[in-house]
Design a protein around this motif. Structure first.
Motif, PDB file in Angstrom:
ATOM      1  N   LEU A 162      21.199  -1.612 -17.392  1.00  0.00           N
ATOM      2  CA  LEU A 162      21.265  -0.341 -16.676  1.00  0.00           C
ATOM      3  C   LEU A 162      20.408  -0.372 -15.417  1.00  0.00           C
ATOM      4  CD1 LEU A 162      22.205   2.621 -16.575  1.00  0.00           C
ATOM      5  CD2 LEU A 162      20.233   3.199 -17.999  1.00  0.00           C
ATOM      6  N   LEU A 163      19.175  -0.860 -15.539  1.00  0.00           N
ATOM      7  CA  LEU A 163      18.265  -0.896 -14.395  1.00  0.00           C
ATOM      8  C   LEU A 163      18.784  -1.829 -13.299  1.00  0.00           C
ATOM      9  CD1 LEU A 163      14.800  -0.964 -16.211  1.00  0.00           C
ATOM     10  CD2 LEU A 163      15.878   0.976 -15.033  1.00  0.00           C
ATOM     11  N   LEU A 164      19.368  -2.947 -13.695  1.00  0.00           N
ATOM     12  CA  LEU A 164      19.876  -3.896 -12.701  1.00  0.00           C
ATOM     13  C   LEU A 164      21.147  -3.405 -12.027  1.00  0.00           C
ATOM     14  CD1 LEU A 164      19.237  -7.290 -14.537  1.00  0.00           C
ATOM     15  CD2 LEU A 164      18.052  -6.412 -12.522  1.00  0.00           C
ATOM     16  N   SER A 165      21.747  -2.342 -12.556  1.00  0.00           N
ATOM     17  CA  SER A 165      22.932  -1.766 -11.914  1.00  0.00           C
ATOM     18  C   SER A 165      22.559  -0.783 -10.804  1.00  0.00           C
ATOM     19  CB  SER A 165      23.815  -1.063 -12.951  1.00  0.00           C
ATOM     20  OG  SER A 165      23.193   0.110 -13.447  1.00  0.00           O
ATOM     21  N   PHE A 166      21.260  -0.440 -10.696  1.00  0.00           N
ATOM     22  CA  PHE A 166      20.822   0.420  -9.601  1.00  0.00           C
ATOM     23  C   PHE A 166      20.873  -0.359  -8.290  1.00  0.00           C
ATOM     24  CE2 PHE A 166      17.855   3.198 -12.447  1.00  0.00           C
ATOM     25  CZ  PHE A 166      18.983   3.696 -13.087  1.00  0.00           C
ATOM     26  N   PRO A 167      21.213   0.303  -7.187  1.00  0.00           N
ATOM     27  CA  PRO A 167      21.268  -0.404  -5.892  1.00  0.00           C
ATOM     28  C   PRO A 167      19.899  -0.756  -5.337  1.00  0.00           C
ATOM     29  CG  PRO A 167      21.766   1.927  -5.609  1.00  0.00           C
ATOM     30  CD  PRO A 167      21.677   1.690  -7.090  1.00  0.00           C
ATOM     31  N   TRP A 168      18.828  -0.345  -6.000  1.00  0.00           N
ATOM     32  CA  TRP A 168      17.487  -0.738  -5.587  1.00  0.00           C
ATOM     33  C   TRP A 168      16.739  -1.306  -6.785  1.00  0.00           C
ATOM     34  CZ3 TRP A 168      19.222   4.361  -5.305  1.00  0.00           C
ATOM     35  CH2 TRP A 168      18.800   5.188  -6.332  1.00  0.00           C
ATOM     36  N   GLY A 169      15.656  -1.984  -6.503  1.00  0.00           N
ATOM     37  CA  GLY A 169      14.880  -2.597  -7.575  1.00  0.00           C
ATOM     38  C   GLY A 169      15.004  -4.107  -7.533  1.00  0.00           C
ATOM     39  N   LEU A 170      14.824  -4.743  -8.682  1.00  0.00           N
ATOM     40  CA  LEU A 170      14.851  -6.195  -8.772  1.00  0.00           C
ATOM     41  C   LEU A 170      16.276  -6.706  -8.636  1.00  0.00           C
ATOM     42  CD1 LEU A 170      12.680  -8.372  -9.220  1.00  0.00           C
ATOM     43  CD2 LEU A 170      13.239  -8.317 -11.664  1.00  0.00           C
ATOM     44  N   ARG A 171      16.456  -7.749  -7.843  1.00  0.00           N
ATOM     45  CA  ARG A 171      17.782  -8.311  -7.579  1.00  0.00           C
ATOM     46  C   ARG A 171      17.748  -9.816  -7.791  1.00  0.00           C
ATOM     47  NH1 ARG A 171      21.349  -6.238  -3.764  1.00  0.00           N
ATOM     48  NH2 ARG A 171      20.422  -4.253  -4.336  1.00  0.00           N
ATOM     49  N   PHE A 172      18.647 -10.312  -8.637  1.00  0.00           N
ATOM     50  CA  PHE A 172      18.759 -11.752  -8.904  1.00  0.00           C
ATOM     51  C   PHE A 172      20.033 -12.259  -8.231  1.00  0.00           C
ATOM     52  CE2 PHE A 172      16.266 -10.023 -12.408  1.00  0.00           C
ATOM     53  CZ  PHE A 172      15.217 -10.924 -12.507  1.00  0.00           C
ATOM     54  N   GLY A 173      19.873 -12.893  -7.068  1.00  0.00           N
ATOM     55  CA  GLY A 173      21.041 -13.416  -6.365  1.00  0.00           C
ATOM     56  C   GLY A 173      21.620 -14.611  -7.085  1.00  0.00           C
ATOM     57  N   PRO A 174      22.957 -14.781  -7.038  1.00  0.00           N
ATOM     58  CA  PRO A 174      23.930 -14.057  -6.219  1.00  0.00           C
ATOM     59  C   PRO A 174      24.521 -12.812  -6.888  1.00  0.00           C
ATOM     60  CG  PRO A 174      25.017 -15.883  -7.305  1.00  0.00           C
ATOM     61  CD  PRO A 174      23.572 -15.921  -7.744  1.00  0.00           C
ATOM     62  N   PHE A 175      23.895 -12.314  -7.950  1.00  0.00           N
ATOM     63  CA  PHE A 175      24.453 -11.194  -8.700  1.00  0.00           C
ATOM     64  C   PHE A 175      24.049  -9.871  -8.068  1.00  0.00           C
ATOM     65  CE2 PHE A 175      23.338 -14.620 -11.790  1.00  0.00           C
ATOM     66  CZ  PHE A 175      24.617 -15.159 -11.851  1.00  0.00           C
ATOM     67  N   ARG A 176      25.004  -8.936  -8.035  1.00  0.00           N
ATOM     68  CA  ARG A 176      24.813  -7.646  -7.388  1.00  0.00           C
ATOM     69  C   ARG A 176      24.782  -6.523  -8.423  1.00  0.00           C
ATOM     70  NH1 ARG A 176      29.608  -9.442  -4.617  1.00  0.00           N
ATOM     71  NH2 ARG A 176      30.615  -7.637  -5.582  1.00  0.00           N
ATOM     72  N   PRO A 177      24.286  -5.340  -8.043  1.00  0.00           N
ATOM     73  CA  PRO A 177      24.261  -4.215  -8.974  1.00  0.00           C
ATOM     74  C   PRO A 177      25.632  -3.851  -9.544  1.00  0.00           C
ATOM     75  CG  PRO A 177      22.849  -3.747  -7.095  1.00  0.00           C
ATOM     76  CD  PRO A 177      23.559  -5.027  -6.782  1.00  0.00           C
ATOM     77  N   ASP A 178      26.677  -3.946  -8.709  1.00  0.00           N
ATOM     78  CA  ASP A 178      28.009  -3.599  -9.220  1.00  0.00           C
ATOM     79  C   ASP A 178      28.471  -4.581 -10.289  1.00  0.00           C
ATOM     80  OD1 ASP A 178      28.122  -5.145  -6.608  1.00  0.00           O
ATOM     81  OD2 ASP A 178      30.163  -5.478  -7.320  1.00  0.00           O
ATOM     82  N   HIS A 179      27.963  -5.815 -10.257  1.00  0.00           N
ATOM     83  CA  HIS A 179      28.292  -6.776 -11.313  1.00  0.00           C
ATOM     84  C   HIS A 179      27.754  -6.314 -12.661  1.00  0.00           C
ATOM     85  CE1 HIS A 179      28.526 -10.163  -8.084  1.00  0.00           C
ATOM     86  NE2 HIS A 179      29.693  -9.562  -8.256  1.00  0.00           N
ATOM     87  N   MET A 180      26.651  -5.568 -12.652  1.00  0.00           N
ATOM     88  CA  MET A 180      26.096  -5.030 -13.891  1.00  0.00           C
ATOM     89  C   MET A 180      26.851  -3.771 -14.318  1.00  0.00           C
ATOM     90  SD  MET A 180      23.706  -7.242 -14.260  1.00  0.00           S
ATOM     91  CE  MET A 180      24.084  -8.552 -13.083  1.00  0.00           C
ATOM     92  N   ALA A 181      27.165  -2.926 -13.336  1.00  0.00           N
ATOM     93  CA  ALA A 181      27.796  -1.643 -13.643  1.00  0.00           C
ATOM     94  C   ALA A 181      29.159  -1.811 -14.301  1.00  0.00           C
ATOM     95  CB  ALA A 181      27.925  -0.812 -12.366  1.00  0.00           C
ATOM     96  N   ILE A 182      29.913  -2.828 -13.897  1.00  0.00           N
ATOM     97  CA  ILE A 182      31.280  -2.954 -14.407  1.00  0.00           C
ATOM     98  C   ILE A 182      31.344  -3.402 -15.865  1.00  0.00           C
ATOM     99  CG2 ILE A 182      32.269  -3.370 -12.130  1.00  0.00           C
ATOM    100  CD1 ILE A 182      32.331  -6.343 -12.765  1.00  0.00           C
TER     101      ILE A 182
END
Length: 621
Positions: A404-424
């Motif tokens: 849930l937290l990684l689906s936010f558009p801000w915060g910790l980001r692990f490239g190449p994965f994006r927040p929308d990759h978590m949300a779906i």
């Protein structure tokens, strides 16, 4: 059109799919020691193991320089089938709860598959951008008899993509006789429907309860917007990854919670290796799950005062870590090959809230919708509180929270994965948490109110939510993602029949994302469908060598702004050595009306809004 096949043809295709997706894993289950899992859990494991085994075998063949032939595939199917038949003959079956459970699952799966095919009923081509290269890769695996080194001559780039879906799709195409384009469209819907078994598998592993596991599977099948909506993106590769990931999560959880077994240990090795080859995003989800299991026990180890307790915790987690590590090592040759293409995107970053994030925030909300889905997600969020309070489930609660937290558009980001990759994929934790929390609530009500009122509430609310959700999701296709239709299909068939292989097409293009261009109509499908060159190249063109990539981008950028028969068009024709033009009325910047008085241009095909032109070479040229 996936629903246009006659009923018995649909049954034949289902039978071929079952053969591919179940045969290797079924042999595993028949040969190894029996365990405590029910029949539906074994079905999920069977599918995950089959996909994993085929992916591992394909990698071995690739690095050994071997190819699959029709004879070899036939022999493998014959041997595996003989083992299954022999073991079944020796096994005594009785009509019991397991058979009834399987029979019910077959009926439900039939309904889910029908719904998925109905949702895709208007598609003549798989939808959106990724589907184009999925078909191309499937065709190249068929042509090559295994994983290819490159996608040449159609696309001169090295092949280092996750290939699980394409591999089984190619095998399905070869056995069923469907061409790759039809295979990706039909087989993709079956893959989508099979996710319900994985959801059941993980739920049963987590809660040890059959009823919430069934409800979780039904919610994913009929009520949640995802994964039904995956059809509009053509995300069949990720769906295939989930078919492996969910049993892998269950296997890792059981190794930690219920103790070491040799079968479970080896099964986790195979599933982890397969997952690494099938989809690296699903592997990331799985890695977060392993981290959650590990973190909870690390905290327990730190808090434990007794030496024996600490030793017990170490023995709980070591088999899981070792099995996962061995699986990664097995897949490492291909993982390293894939990573070479993504090194510039790999990294860890922190994104702070800014005005620029607003559109991303709105997009995430869109992905978590529509309205009925917000209610489901809201209920799951309340249920997550209950899961956190349940001491034995805090590892899963942690994983759900991290997702849930990684689906936010801000915060910790692990490239190449994006927040929308978590949300779906939030439908996975949401369905598991919601079904279990609601089950426990009704169970509590039943202890306080007479006449089984709690179970009446459970049944009525569940049926209402499932029925309403199925009605709401019956039409999930986003019309924007339908790039081509039946008229384009007929035009591409005409191209295959009437134009030489060396034909090169101007096609309309448009900017997509990150200076990547895509097609806008059936011209986008010319290369994967017919093998002829077209300016609208599959999205994987970005992996080409820099010089060639920049040339392709230059051509597509220029094509995206051509709107008349002028010097811009003719200079592009000369630079890219084009011979034909493919246009669709209403799509793209260059329209047929602009070509009426275009010199040295002849209409050679005109039907249902599709126009194909041929450049007439003169002596002056």
């Amino acid at each position: 059109m996936v629903l246009s096949y006659p009923f018995f043809e649909q049954l034949r295709l289902v039978a071929v799919a079952i053969l591919i997706l179940c045969l290797p894993g079924l042999v595993w289950h028949l040969l190894v020691k029996k365990d405590h899992h029910d029949i539906l859990e074994k079905v999920a494991d069977t599918i995950g193991l089959s996909i994993s085994m085929m992916a591992i075998l394909a990698m071995i063949f690739f690095y050994a320089g071997l190819r699959f032939s029709g004879i070899l595939i036939g022999v493998l199917i014959f041997v595996l089938s003989a083992i299954v038949i022999f073991k079944i003959i020796k096994t005594k079956f009785t009509l019991n709860r397991q058979v009834a459970l399987l029979a019910g699952a077959i009926v439900v799966f039939g309904l889910v598959l029908f719904l998925r095919l109905y949702q895709a009923k208007d598609l003549a081509f798989p939808a959106w951008v990724d589907s184009v290269h999925h078909v191309l890769i499937t065709q190249k695996i068929l042509d090559n008899g295994g994983l290819p080194q490159t996608l040449a001559p159609e696309l001169n780039i090295p092949f280092h993509y996750h290939y699980g879906f394409h591999l089984i799709a190619a095998l399905f195409s070869w056995i069923s006789g469907l061409e790759p384009l039809q295979t990706v469209l039909w087989f993709g819907q079956l893959i989508n429907a099979l996710v319900v078994f994985g959801i059941y598998r993980l739920s049963k592993s987590l809660w040890k309860e059959t009823v919430p596991a069934i409800l979780a599977a039904l919610l994913v099948a009929f009520a949640f917007q995802m994964p039904a909506y995956f059809v509009t993106w053509g995300r069949y590769t990720l769906l295939t990854g989930l078919l492996v990931m969910l049993p892998a999560m269950a296997a890792s959880y059981e190794l930690v919670r219920w103790g070491f077994t040799r079968e479970g240990f080896i099964r986790l090795i195979i599933l982890t290796a397969g997952l690494a080859l099938v989809h690296y995003l699903a592997l990331f989800y799985f890695g977060l799950f392993l981290f959650s299991l590990l973190l909870k026990r690390a905290i327990g180890w730190y808090r434990a005062a007794e030496k024996e307790k600490r030793k017990q915790i170490l023995f709980e987690i070591l088999p899981m870590l070792l099995a996962s590590a061995i699986g990664i090592i097995i897949a490492l040759p291909w993982l390293l090959r894939m990573l070479t293409a993504h090194t510039s995107q790999i990294g860890v970053d922190i994104v702070l809230p800014q005005r620029d994030n607003l559109s991303s925030y709105q997009y995430i909300l869109y992905l978590l919708g529509p309205v009925h889905n917000y209610f489901l997600m809201g209920g799951a969020l309340l249920g997550l509180v209950l899961i956190w309070l349940r001491r034995g489930s805090r590892d899963f609660a942690l994983w759900s929270t991290l997702m849930l937290l990684l689906s936010f558009p801000w915060g910790l980001r692990f490239g190449p994965f994006r927040p929308d990759h978590m949300a779906i994929v939030m439908f996975i934790p949401a369905s598991l948490v919601l079904s279990y929390a609601f089950f426990q609530l009704c169970k509590f009500i039943n202890t306080r109110v007479p006449r089984n009122l709690g179970w009446v509430v459970f049944g009525l609310v569940s049926l209402g939510v499932i029925g309403f959700g199925a009605w709401q999701t019956k039409n999930v296709i986003n019309s924007v993602t339908i790039l081509a239709d039946q008229a384009d299909s007929q035009a591409l068939d005409w191209i295959e029949t009437n134009l030489p292989q060396e034909s090169r097409f101007f096609t309309n293009t448009t900017i997509w994302q990150y200076r990547t261009y895509r097609g806008v109509d059936g011209g986008y499908w010319i290369l994967p469908k017919t093998g002829r060159f077209a300016l609208a190249l599959p999205g994987l063109y970005g992996y080409a060598e820099q010089e060639e990539r920049e040339q392709w981008v230059n051509w597509m950028e220029r094509a995206s702004v051509v709107h008349a028969c002028d010097d811009g068009l003719w200079s592009l024709v000369k630079d890219s050595n084009l011979s034909h033009v493919y246009l669709r009325e209403g799509k793209g910047s260059l329209q047929p009306a602009a070509m009426v008085d275009c010199p040295n241009m002849e209409v050679i095909y005109q039907q249902d809004g599709v126009y194909i032109y041929e450049f007439q070479v003169t002596e002056a040229d």
